[in-house]
Design an enzyme around this catalytic site. Sequence first.
Site, PDB file in Angstrom:
ATOM      1  N   LEU A  66       0.858  -1.176   0.000  1.00  0.00           N
ATOM      2  CA  LEU A  66       0.000   0.000   0.000  1.00  0.00           C
ATOM      3  C   LEU A  66       0.896   1.227   0.000  1.00  0.00           C
ATOM      4  O   LEU A  66       1.996   1.199   0.573  1.00  0.00           O
ATOM      5  CB  LEU A  66      -0.898   0.028   1.251  1.00  0.00           C
ATOM      6  CG  LEU A  66      -1.951  -1.073   1.395  1.00  0.00           C
ATOM      7  CD1 LEU A  66      -2.670  -0.931   2.736  1.00  0.00           C
ATOM      8  CD2 LEU A  66      -2.958  -1.039   0.257  1.00  0.00           C
ATOM      9  N   ASP A  67       0.441   2.295  -0.614  1.00  0.00           N
ATOM     10  CA  ASP A  67       1.206   3.536  -0.577  1.00  0.00           C
ATOM     11  C   ASP A  67       1.365   4.012   0.861  1.00  0.00           C
ATOM     12  O   ASP A  67       0.550   3.688   1.738  1.00  0.00           O
ATOM     13  CB  ASP A  67       0.493   4.626  -1.389  1.00  0.00           C
ATOM     14  CG  ASP A  67       0.394   4.282  -2.866  1.00  0.00           C
ATOM     15  OD1 ASP A  67       1.272   3.557  -3.354  1.00  0.00           O
ATOM     16  OD2 ASP A  67      -0.560   4.744  -3.514  1.00  0.00           O
ATOM     17  N   LYS A  68       2.389   4.806   1.094  1.00  0.00           N
ATOM     18  CA  LYS A  68       2.671   5.313   2.439  1.00  0.00           C
ATOM     19  C   LYS A  68       1.435   5.888   3.107  1.00  0.00           C
ATOM     20  O   LYS A  68       1.126   5.582   4.265  1.00  0.00           O
ATOM     21  CB  LYS A  68       3.765   6.377   2.377  1.00  0.00           C
ATOM     22  CG  LYS A  68       4.022   7.092   3.688  1.00  0.00           C
ATOM     23  CD  LYS A  68       5.024   8.228   3.532  1.00  0.00           C
ATOM     24  CE  LYS A  68       5.185   9.013   4.829  1.00  0.00           C
ATOM     25  NZ  LYS A  68       6.113  10.152   4.675  1.00  0.00           N
ATOM     26  N   THR A  87      -1.768   5.527   2.298  1.00  0.00           N
ATOM     27  CA  THR A  87      -2.991   4.727   2.212  1.00  0.00           C
ATOM     28  C   THR A  87      -3.018   3.782   3.408  1.00  0.00           C
ATOM     29  O   THR A  87      -2.023   3.123   3.705  1.00  0.00           O
ATOM     30  CB  THR A  87      -3.032   3.916   0.908  1.00  0.00           C
ATOM     31  OG1 THR A  87      -3.056   4.818  -0.205  1.00  0.00           O
ATOM     32  CG2 THR A  87      -4.266   3.033   0.853  1.00  0.00           C
ATOM     33  N   ARG A 130      -5.844   5.633  -7.556  1.00  0.00           N
ATOM     34  CA  ARG A 130      -5.588   7.069  -7.628  1.00  0.00           C
ATOM     35  C   ARG A 130      -5.548   7.542  -9.086  1.00  0.00           C
ATOM     36  O   ARG A 130      -6.121   8.584  -9.430  1.00  0.00           O
ATOM     37  CB  ARG A 130      -4.278   7.391  -6.906  1.00  0.00           C
ATOM     38  CG  ARG A 130      -4.315   7.038  -5.421  1.00  0.00           C
ATOM     39  CD  ARG A 130      -2.935   7.019  -4.793  1.00  0.00           C
ATOM     40  NE  ARG A 130      -2.334   8.350  -4.797  1.00  0.00           N
ATOM     41  CZ  ARG A 130      -1.077   8.592  -4.428  1.00  0.00           C
ATOM     42  NH1 ARG A 130      -0.287   7.584  -4.047  1.00  0.00           N
ATOM     43  NH2 ARG A 130      -0.608   9.821  -4.447  1.00  0.00           N
TER      44      ARG A 130
END
Length: 320
Positions: free
Chosen positions: A137-139, A141, A236
């Site tokens: 997961l993105d930082k 998120t 996104r």
Amino acid sequence: MPPNASLQFDIPPEFAGRRVDQALAQLMPDYSRTRIKDWIEAGRVTLDGRVPRPRDSVTGGEAVSVRPLVAVIHEDRAQAIALDIRHEDDSLLVLNKPAGLVVHPAAGNPEGTLLNALLHHAPDLATLPRAGIVHRLDKDTSGLMVVAKTPGAHQALVAALAAREVSREYLALVQGELIAGGTVEEPIARHPRDRKRMGVVPGGKPAISHYRVIERFVGHTLVRVALETGRTHQIRVHMSHIRHPIVGDPVYGGRLRLPPGSDEALTNTMRGFRRQALHATRLALAHPVSGEHLVWDAEPPDDMTTLLAALREHVRGRGD
């Protein structure tokens, strides 16, 4: 990993026609194709009990056994970082990642990552690629992630992800008022001009996102997004592509858009929300050993819950 340990998994049917080394490189993404080819040529790989050549084609469904030559992979240090673990057994663990926690060490974040936390929680994960992390997961998120704890579980989960057998659903607060749900099926690759971004690019990797409306606000919509594929920044990029970017997204979101008639409280809440309003809310998969179908749910964290509550209050105040 013990030197004589083997990895066992099956070739997904949709891989039919690919070279053996190509198929294994995709199913074992943390090992280079060159290393896998060396293992094949050294007789450390079998398909249905026979030793293939790297250029041989797979038909799908073959039972694969790999005896990798692997030393301890990670030199990253273990760090005592709190983890919100929702499930753990001998084969896997499922955790609820907070926003702000980087998944893997990198140049800008050499420590203080999820990987460092996992090595502290379960030191044996040092023998697995990326400490057992099979997706990310993105930082900024938040939400659910699965981590493998054994070589067999790692390979089974990687194969399940490649075969689209792991269900991942997200809650996203987007700009604009969506009338109905839909599907975005657009290829994603590095942006041709800005290499730090991803974008919808002809010839990119196939990417499919299904979204449905959960709740409507003034000027915004809460949607639930189910992924068929797992490209970098997929939700996104896709929501921005259909002109409904995620609120707070610093890369794809554009400028902040306040709902008409916003009071000071809502204005401050929205301006204070400084990350993409994206949360991995549901994870479902077949257990890599038992085959049992498992489902986990996680509610959004406090900052996103507060933002949604402020938008609901604004709707009530208008009498909409």
